[in-house]
Write a protein that holds these residues in place. Structure first.
Motif, PDB file in Angstrom:
ATOM      1  N   SER A  90       0.826  -1.210   0.000  1.00 31.48           N
ATOM      2  CA  SER A  90       0.000   0.000   0.000  1.00 31.48           C
ATOM      3  C   SER A  90       0.859   1.258   0.000  1.00 31.48           C
ATOM      4  O   SER A  90       0.514   2.263  -0.640  1.00 31.48           O
ATOM      5  CB  SER A  90      -0.943  -0.003   1.209  1.00 31.48           C
ATOM      6  N   ARG A  93       1.973   1.877  -3.532  1.00 32.61           N
ATOM      7  CA  ARG A  93       0.857   2.383  -4.347  1.00 32.61           C
ATOM      8  C   ARG A  93       0.696   3.899  -4.162  1.00 32.61           C
ATOM      9  O   ARG A  93       0.486   4.632  -5.117  1.00 32.61           O
ATOM     10  CB  ARG A  93      -0.441   1.675  -3.961  1.00 32.61           C
ATOM     11  N   ARG A  94       0.794   4.331  -2.910  1.00 33.11           N
ATOM     12  CA  ARG A  94       0.620   5.759  -2.639  1.00 33.11           C
ATOM     13  C   ARG A  94       1.718   6.586  -3.304  1.00 33.11           C
ATOM     14  O   ARG A  94       1.466   7.685  -3.808  1.00 33.11           O
ATOM     15  CB  ARG A  94       0.626   6.013  -1.128  1.00 33.11           C
ATOM     16  N   ARG A  97       1.343   7.307  -7.315  1.00 28.79           N
ATOM     17  CA  ARG A  97       0.038   7.772  -7.789  1.00 28.79           C
ATOM     18  C   ARG A  97       0.133   8.716  -8.986  1.00 28.79           C
ATOM     19  O   ARG A  97      -0.822   8.864  -9.742  1.00 28.79           O
ATOM     20  CB  ARG A  97      -0.714   8.470  -6.645  1.00 28.79           C
ATOM     21  N   ASN A  98       1.283   9.365  -9.171  1.00 31.90           N
ATOM     22  CA  ASN A  98       1.414  10.295 -10.285  1.00 31.90           C
ATOM     23  C   ASN A  98       1.815   9.614 -11.593  1.00 31.90           C
ATOM     24  O   ASN A  98       2.027  10.273 -12.611  1.00 31.90           O
ATOM     25  CB  ASN A  98       2.448  11.384  -9.951  1.00 31.90           C
ATOM     26  N   ASP A 100       0.714   7.034 -14.597  1.00 37.28           N
ATOM     27  CA  ASP A 100      -0.524   6.519 -15.185  1.00 37.28           C
ATOM     28  C   ASP A 100      -0.566   4.996 -15.126  1.00 37.28           C
ATOM     29  O   ASP A 100       0.348   4.321 -15.620  1.00 37.28           O
ATOM     30  CB  ASP A 100      -0.637   6.956 -16.654  1.00 37.28           C
ATOM     31  N   TYR A 101      -1.605   4.473 -14.498  1.00 36.17           N
ATOM     32  CA  TYR A 101      -1.796   3.026 -14.459  1.00 36.17           C
ATOM     33  C   TYR A 101      -3.278   2.717 -14.308  1.00 36.17           C
ATOM     34  O   TYR A 101      -4.100   3.566 -13.974  1.00 36.17           O
ATOM     35  CB  TYR A 101      -0.995   2.381 -13.323  1.00 36.17           C
ATOM     36  N   GLU A 103      -5.889  -0.959 -13.159  1.00 37.01           N
ATOM     37  CA  GLU A 103      -5.815  -2.209 -12.393  1.00 37.01           C
ATOM     38  C   GLU A 103      -6.588  -3.319 -13.092  1.00 37.01           C
ATOM     39  O   GLU A 103      -7.656  -3.084 -13.659  1.00 37.01           O
ATOM     40  CB  GLU A 103      -6.359  -2.012 -10.979  1.00 37.01           C
ATOM     41  N   ILE A 108      -1.749  -3.734 -10.426  1.00 32.84           N
ATOM     42  CA  ILE A 108      -1.447  -2.512 -11.160  1.00 32.84           C
ATOM     43  C   ILE A 108      -0.818  -2.851 -12.512  1.00 32.84           C
ATOM     44  O   ILE A 108       0.050  -3.722 -12.612  1.00 32.84           O
ATOM     45  CB  ILE A 108      -0.486  -1.629 -10.336  1.00 32.84           C
ATOM     46  N   ASN A 124      10.048   7.953  -7.286  1.00 30.38           N
ATOM     47  CA  ASN A 124       8.995   8.119  -6.283  1.00 30.38           C
ATOM     48  C   ASN A 124       9.209   7.283  -5.023  1.00 30.38           C
ATOM     49  O   ASN A 124       8.570   7.525  -3.997  1.00 30.38           O
ATOM     50  CB  ASN A 124       7.626   7.775  -6.884  1.00 30.38           C
TER      51      ASN A 124
END
Length: 346
Positions: A90, A93-94, A97-98, A100-101, A103, A108, A124
């Protein structure tokens, strides 16, 4: 506490001995941004890494590069491994976020399949650790990852851990000593794992059976160490099966041999027409405690005719690169007792 589990250990209390190596790994996480963990198959590399990362309480992505085992692997295949790992975390994932993906079934999938996407992911991640387990498999990646890792070390904050059991191939992938290689001169820490000494191996089995509530004789422990040596992966495999009702040594050994035999046969198949020479070299070395260059050459030439020195050198080098043989004082030997038995069945 559970020593006899087949999955890699993740908690210090489940990780037997190797305190020096574990402490070295944990302390190196704050001193080095590039760590290499080496050791032959079933020496406990993955357990050391996962236990150390959890003990240090750091964020990490664990990439199992065995999933890339093929003659050539695409960048897309490599990105899929990263997607699967990021999907489980998690915090990761955060952080992405910027990018593009979308699910698919909770996994992802990045919209664009390009190296700049990988760069964006690593940017990131901050100072998280990225583990490349069995990193020698990355040598077949069409994308030149060693150059990317060099860039990441120079310009990003991530920390990198690589491990490998095919030690020679790992060395060829990293090429730390090649002035023309991307990773040449980069500061790094190398941690090497070795088999348990006899007394430690006996102690590991004794404690493991105590945890399982199984009474065993000293004779059984002696027999197990005689057959599996100090290879902690095999000792664990024996303890796991014996504690769960398989109370005979022979079928456990036979199952272990069959596992290794499949690995050896796969290696020989990749040698093509030269597989028979590799097979004969392995049989020659496995028949002795230690074997000299001249003895291997004699045996191969007796069966195949004249073998040029350069050809024999290439055979022995490849066997060492894949971790099937090791060189000790200018002689060759099989370090894994189960591998030695498996070779006799080829």
């Amino acid at each position: 506490m559970a020593y006899f589990t087949l999955e890699p250990k993740r908690r210090r209390e489940d990780f037997y001995d190797m305190e020096d190596e574990l402490n070295d790994f944990v302390s190196s996480l704050s001193k080095f941004r590039f760590i290499v963990v080496r050791g032959l198959r079933r020496y406990g590399k993955t357990s050391l890494i996962l236990t150390g990362l959890n003990a240090a309480d750091v964020k990490y992505l664990f990439l199992d590069c065995r999933l890339l085992r093929s003659a050539t692997s695409s960048f897309d295949s490599f990105l899929s491994i990263i997607e699967a790992e990021v999907s489980k975390k998690s915090w990761a994932r955060r952080l992405i976020r910027n990018i593009d993906y979308f699910e698919v079934g909770g996994v992802i999938k990045f919209k664009f399949r390009r190296p700049d996407v990988l760069l964006g992911i690593f940017e990131n991640l901050g100072d998280a650790v990225v583990v490349f387990d069995e990193a020698q498999e990355l040598r077949n990646l069409k994308f030149k990852l060693d150059g990317f890792l060099a860039y990441a070390l120079d310009h990003l904050d991530i920390r990198i851990v690589v491990s490998g059991s095919e030690v020679g191939l790992l060395h060829k992938f990293l090429r730390f000593e090649d002035p023309e290689a991307p990773l040449y001169g980069r500061p790094h820490k190398t941690i090497e794992l070795r088999p348990l000494m006899r007394e430690a191996a006996l102690d590991f089995l004794r404690r493991g059976f105590e945890q399982e509530g199984v009474d065993v004789s000293d004779d059984l422990l002696d027999e197990a160490v005689k057959n599996f040596n100090g290879v902690i992966g095999w000792l664990t495999y024996f303890g796991y099966n014996y504690a769960r009702g398989l109370r005979s040594m022979d079928p456990i050994i036979d199952a272990a041999i069959n596992m290794v035999l499949a690995e050896v046969k796969h290696f020989l198949e990749t040698r093509g027409l030269g597989g028979s020479r590799y097979s004969e070299a392995l049989k020659t070395i496995s028949a002795m405690e230690r074997c000299s260059w001249s003895e291997v050459k004699r045996r191969l030439e007796a069966k195949f005719g004249r073998i040029p020195d350069a050809t024999l050198a290439n055979i022995l080098r490849n066997l060492m690169d894949y971790g099937l043989i090791v060189k000790v004082d200018d002689e060759y030997t099989i370090a894994d007792p189960i591998l030695r038995r498996a070779i006799k069945r080829i």
